[in-house]
Scaffold this motif. Sequence first.
Motif, short mmCIF file in Angstrom:
data_model
loop_
_atom_site.label_atom_id
_atom_site.label_comp_id
_atom_site.label_asym_id
_atom_site.label_seq_id
_atom_site.Cartn_x
_atom_site.Cartn_y
_atom_site.Cartn_z
N TRP A 8 100.28 108.04 66.17
CA TRP A 8 99.15 108.94 66.39
C TRP A 8 97.86 108.16 66.18
CZ3 TRP A 8 95.21 110.44 63.04
CH2 TRP A 8 94.37 111.46 63.49
N ILE A 9 96.97 108.25 67.13
CA ILE A 9 95.67 107.59 67.01
C ILE A 9 94.60 108.67 66.99
CG2 ILE A 9 94.05 106.00 68.14
CD1 ILE A 9 96.53 104.63 69.39
N ASP A 10 93.67 108.57 66.03
CA ASP A 10 92.59 109.55 65.89
C ASP A 10 91.74 109.55 67.17
OD1 ASP A 10 90.60 111.24 65.11
OD2 ASP A 10 90.13 110.20 63.22
N PRO A 11 91.69 110.68 67.89
CA PRO A 11 90.97 110.71 69.16
C PRO A 11 89.46 110.45 69.02
CG PRO A 11 91.83 112.89 68.61
CD PRO A 11 92.32 111.94 67.57
N ASN A 20 94.03 93.66 62.30
CA ASN A 20 93.07 94.73 62.61
C ASN A 20 93.78 96.09 62.67
OD1 ASN A 20 91.27 92.64 62.86
ND2 ASN A 20 91.00 92.83 65.07
N VAL A 21 94.93 96.11 63.35
CA VAL A 21 95.70 97.36 63.48
C VAL A 21 96.19 97.81 62.11
CG1 VAL A 21 97.76 98.40 64.50
CG2 VAL A 21 96.36 96.90 65.87
N ASN A 22 96.62 96.84 61.30
CA ASN A 22 97.09 97.16 59.93
C ASN A 22 95.96 97.78 59.11
OD1 ASN A 22 98.99 97.35 57.97
ND2 ASN A 22 99.26 95.15 57.68
N GLN A 23 94.75 97.25 59.27
CA GLN A 23 93.58 97.77 58.57
C GLN A 23 93.32 99.23 58.98
OE1 GLN A 23 91.87 96.09 56.09
NE2 GLN A 23 91.01 98.13 55.79
N LEU A 24 93.43 99.49 60.28
CA LEU A 24 93.23 100.86 60.80
C LEU A 24 94.29 101.82 60.25
CD1 LEU A 24 92.31 100.08 64.51
CD2 LEU A 24 90.78 100.96 62.76
N ILE A 25 95.51 101.31 60.09
CA ILE A 25 96.59 102.14 59.52
C ILE A 25 96.25 102.49 58.07
CG2 ILE A 25 99.01 102.10 58.76
CD1 ILE A 25 99.60 100.44 61.34
N ASN A 26 95.76 101.49 57.33
CA ASN A 26 95.37 101.72 55.93
C ASN A 26 94.20 102.69 55.82
OD1 ASN A 26 97.37 99.98 55.10
ND2 ASN A 26 96.02 98.20 54.96
N ASP A 27 93.30 102.65 56.80
CA ASP A 27 92.14 103.55 56.81
C ASP A 27 92.51 104.97 57.25
OD1 ASP A 27 90.70 101.37 56.03
OD2 ASP A 27 89.79 101.00 58.00
N GLY A 28 93.71 105.14 57.84
CA GLY A 28 94.16 106.47 58.28
C GLY A 28 93.75 106.81 59.69
N VAL A 29 93.26 105.81 60.44
CA VAL A 29 92.87 106.05 61.84
C VAL A 29 94.14 106.12 62.70
CG1 VAL A 29 91.59 105.10 63.80
CG2 VAL A 29 90.67 104.89 61.50
N ILE A 30 95.11 105.29 62.35
CA ILE A 30 96.41 105.32 63.04
C ILE A 30 97.45 105.76 62.03
CG2 ILE A 30 98.14 103.93 64.23
CD1 ILE A 30 95.89 102.03 65.08
N LYS A 31 98.28 106.72 62.43
CA LYS A 31 99.33 107.26 61.54
C LYS A 31 100.64 107.41 62.30
CE LYS A 31 96.20 110.11 58.79
NZ LYS A 31 95.79 111.50 58.51
N ALA A 32 101.71 107.55 61.53
CA ALA A 32 103.02 107.84 62.14
C ALA A 32 103.23 109.34 62.09
CB ALA A 32 104.12 107.13 61.39
N LYS A 33 103.55 109.91 63.23
CA LYS A 33 103.84 111.36 63.26
C LYS A 33 105.14 111.62 62.52
CE LYS A 33 101.90 112.17 67.86
NZ LYS A 33 102.30 112.49 69.23
N PRO A 34 105.29 112.80 61.92
CA PRO A 34 106.55 113.08 61.21
C PRO A 34 107.73 113.20 62.17
CG PRO A 34 105.16 115.04 61.29
CD PRO A 34 104.35 113.91 61.82
N LYS A 35 108.90 112.92 61.64
CA LYS A 35 110.12 113.02 62.44
C LYS A 35 110.37 114.47 62.78
CE LYS A 35 113.53 109.42 61.63
NZ LYS A 35 114.71 109.05 60.88
#
Length: 148
Positions: free
Chosen positions: A22-25, A39-54
């Motif tokens: 999931w990417i924050d629109p 860079n992508v890892n940093q965005l994941i840590n910031d909560g901009v990119i997340k994994a949707k629940p199963k």
Amino acid sequence: MNLTTQKRLAASILKVGLNRVWIDPEQIDEVSRAITRENVNQLINDGVIKAKPKKGISSFRSKKIAEQKKKGKRKGRGSIKGAKNARSPKKQVWMTTIRALRKDLKQMREDEEINATTYRKLYKMAKGGAFKSKSYMKTYARDHDLIK
């Protein structure tokens, strides 16, 4: 904006499939600038990119069906699979019948409705499969004047 690379990297980092990323629109511009794994890892840590629940599989319908079956429903002709003898084997049917007949014969002998000779005759007939139920056996005994 094409975010396939970012999505692929995020999926790899999060250890999920592409469909669960999931990417924050509202921050798509920021995500499109992230070109490296860090860079992508940093965005994941910031909560901009997340994994949707199963997504799980709901067991509601199966539980409902099981409950109905417990009540004795859903057992009509259309639900029957397998031959008659697969559902209740011939041997099982025979054992149930013969045990009932023998029990009844013993009871009749104890109550002195029949004598030992008649008991033996009916016992042998039952073993030979002459009677398909207790009522048939009693009817036979009554018709042939074997009961006192």
